[in-house]
Motif scaffolding. Structure first.
Motif, PDB file in Angstrom:
ATOM      1  N   UNK A  91      39.536  23.576  31.704  1.00 35.56           N
ATOM      2  CA  UNK A  91      39.834  23.733  33.120  1.00 35.56           C
ATOM      3  C   UNK A  91      39.322  25.077  33.601  1.00 35.56           C
ATOM      4  N   UNK A  92      38.739  25.071  34.793  1.00 45.17           N
ATOM      5  CA  UNK A  92      38.270  26.325  35.407  1.00 45.17           C
ATOM      6  C   UNK A  92      38.865  26.463  36.795  1.00 45.17           C
ATOM      7  N   UNK A  93      39.027  27.714  37.217  1.00 48.18           N
ATOM      8  CA  UNK A  93      39.535  28.020  38.542  1.00 48.18           C
ATOM      9  C   UNK A  93      38.468  28.791  39.313  1.00 48.18           C
ATOM     10  N   UNK A  94      38.304  28.450  40.569  1.00 48.93           N
ATOM     11  CA  UNK A  94      37.338  29.125  41.430  1.00 48.93           C
ATOM     12  C   UNK A  94      38.078  29.697  42.630  1.00 48.93           C
ATOM     13  N   UNK A  95      38.133  31.020  42.700  1.00 52.39           N
ATOM     14  CA  UNK A  95      38.795  31.698  43.812  1.00 52.39           C
ATOM     15  C   UNK A  95      37.759  32.155  44.823  1.00 52.39           C
ATOM     16  N   UNK A  96      38.113  32.094  46.093  1.00 53.67           N
ATOM     17  CA  UNK A  96      37.205  32.528  47.151  1.00 53.67           C
ATOM     18  C   UNK A  96      38.005  32.944  48.374  1.00 53.67           C
ATOM     19  N   UNK A  97      37.301  33.533  49.348  1.00 53.85           N
ATOM     20  CA  UNK A  97      37.935  33.864  50.617  1.00 53.85           C
ATOM     21  C   UNK A  97      38.190  35.333  50.850  1.00 53.85           C
ATOM     22  N   UNK A  98      37.912  36.158  49.867  1.00 49.60           N
ATOM     23  CA  UNK A  98      38.128  37.584  50.046  1.00 49.60           C
ATOM     24  C   UNK A  98      37.137  38.177  51.034  1.00 49.60           C
ATOM     25  N   UNK A 106      50.701  27.094  40.278  1.00 55.30           N
ATOM     26  CA  UNK A 106      49.610  28.029  40.507  1.00 55.30           C
ATOM     27  C   UNK A 106      50.183  29.316  41.080  1.00 55.30           C
ATOM     28  N   UNK A 107      49.551  30.418  40.716  1.00 57.36           N
ATOM     29  CA  UNK A 107      50.015  31.726  41.183  1.00 57.36           C
ATOM     30  C   UNK A 107      48.835  32.562  41.637  1.00 57.36           C
ATOM     31  N   UNK A 108      49.155  33.544  42.468  1.00 53.74           N
ATOM     32  CA  UNK A 108      48.194  34.582  42.845  1.00 53.74           C
ATOM     33  C   UNK A 108      48.702  35.916  42.323  1.00 53.74           C
ATOM     34  N   UNK A 109      47.793  36.684  41.785  1.00 60.20           N
ATOM     35  CA  UNK A 109      48.042  38.045  41.357  1.00 60.20           C
ATOM     36  C   UNK A 109      46.990  38.937  42.016  1.00 60.20           C
ATOM     37  N   UNK A 110      47.268  40.214  42.034  1.00 61.90           N
ATOM     38  CA  UNK A 110      46.255  41.146  42.526  1.00 61.90           C
ATOM     39  C   UNK A 110      46.249  42.396  41.658  1.00 61.90           C
ATOM     40  N   UNK A 111      45.085  43.012  41.638  1.00 61.46           N
ATOM     41  CA  UNK A 111      44.917  44.229  40.848  1.00 61.46           C
ATOM     42  C   UNK A 111      44.234  45.272  41.705  1.00 61.46           C
ATOM     43  N   UNK A 112      44.980  46.324  42.030  1.00 62.33           N
ATOM     44  CA  UNK A 112      44.419  47.435  42.786  1.00 62.33           C
ATOM     45  C   UNK A 112      43.656  48.348  41.838  1.00 62.33           C
ATOM     46  N   UNK A 128      49.295  27.608  35.475  1.00 59.83           N
ATOM     47  CA  UNK A 128      50.223  27.611  34.341  1.00 59.83           C
ATOM     48  C   UNK A 128      50.318  26.190  33.786  1.00 59.83           C
ATOM     49  N   UNK A 129      49.369  25.843  32.942  1.00 60.87           N
ATOM     50  CA  UNK A 129      49.398  24.564  32.260  1.00 60.87           C
ATOM     51  C   UNK A 129      49.951  24.831  30.859  1.00 60.87           C
ATOM     52  N   UNK A 130      49.473  24.101  29.859  1.00 64.56           N
ATOM     53  CA  UNK A 130      49.899  24.423  28.498  1.00 64.56           C
ATOM     54  C   UNK A 130      49.482  25.832  28.123  1.00 64.56           C
ATOM     55  N   UNK A 148      45.551  29.883  32.639  1.00 65.79           N
ATOM     56  CA  UNK A 148      44.132  29.897  32.956  1.00 65.79           C
ATOM     57  C   UNK A 148      43.934  30.746  34.190  1.00 65.79           C
ATOM     58  N   UNK A 149      43.002  31.674  34.102  1.00 64.62           N
ATOM     59  CA  UNK A 149      42.750  32.608  35.198  1.00 64.62           C
ATOM     60  C   UNK A 149      41.403  32.333  35.850  1.00 64.62           C
TER      61      UNK A 149
END
Length: 113
Positions: free
Chosen positions: A1-8, A31-37, A97-99, A102-103
């Motif tokens: 499984x892959x995740x594709x984030x966009x919109x920034x 599903x969750x969102x995290x951020x890293x400053x 958050x599956x088994x 995945x980020x």
């Protein structure tokens, strides 16, 4: 499984952005969102459970909304961010958050004062 984030993007304080995270699966995992400053550890922002239950970090709970597109074929989650502040600047990551955890690859959000 892959995740594709966009919109920034780069915006001014008070503006809005909507982030999108699309998974390569239709499975309705949390599903969750995290951020890293810059120079800081990755921090939790928001989560949506399999049943649509949500929770937020206190710093964003009155400004951000996490939601899932129930019409989408793939597991798709949004993060609507309103009234953005300079302290919201960072790279935003989605996580499934599956088994396993995945980020996604992250999307940059920059808020100028």
């Amino acid at each position: 499984v892959q995740l594709q984030a966009s919109g920034g993007g780069s915006v001014q304080a008070g503006d809005s952005l909507r982030l999108t995270c699309v998974a390569s699966t239709s499975a309705n995992y949390p599903m969750s969102w995290y951020r890293q400053a810059p120079g800081k550890q990755r921090q939790f922002v928001a989560r949506i459970g399999s049943r649509g239950d949500t929770n937020y970090d206190d710093a964003v709970k009155d400004r951000f909304t996490i939601s899932r597109d129930d019409r989408a074929v793939k597991n798709t989650v949004y993060l609507q961010m309103n009234d953005l502040k300079p302290e919201d600047t960072g790279v935003y990551f989605c996580k499934m958050s599956s088994q396993n955890e995945i980020w996604g690859q992250g999307t940059q959000v920059t808020v100028s004062s």
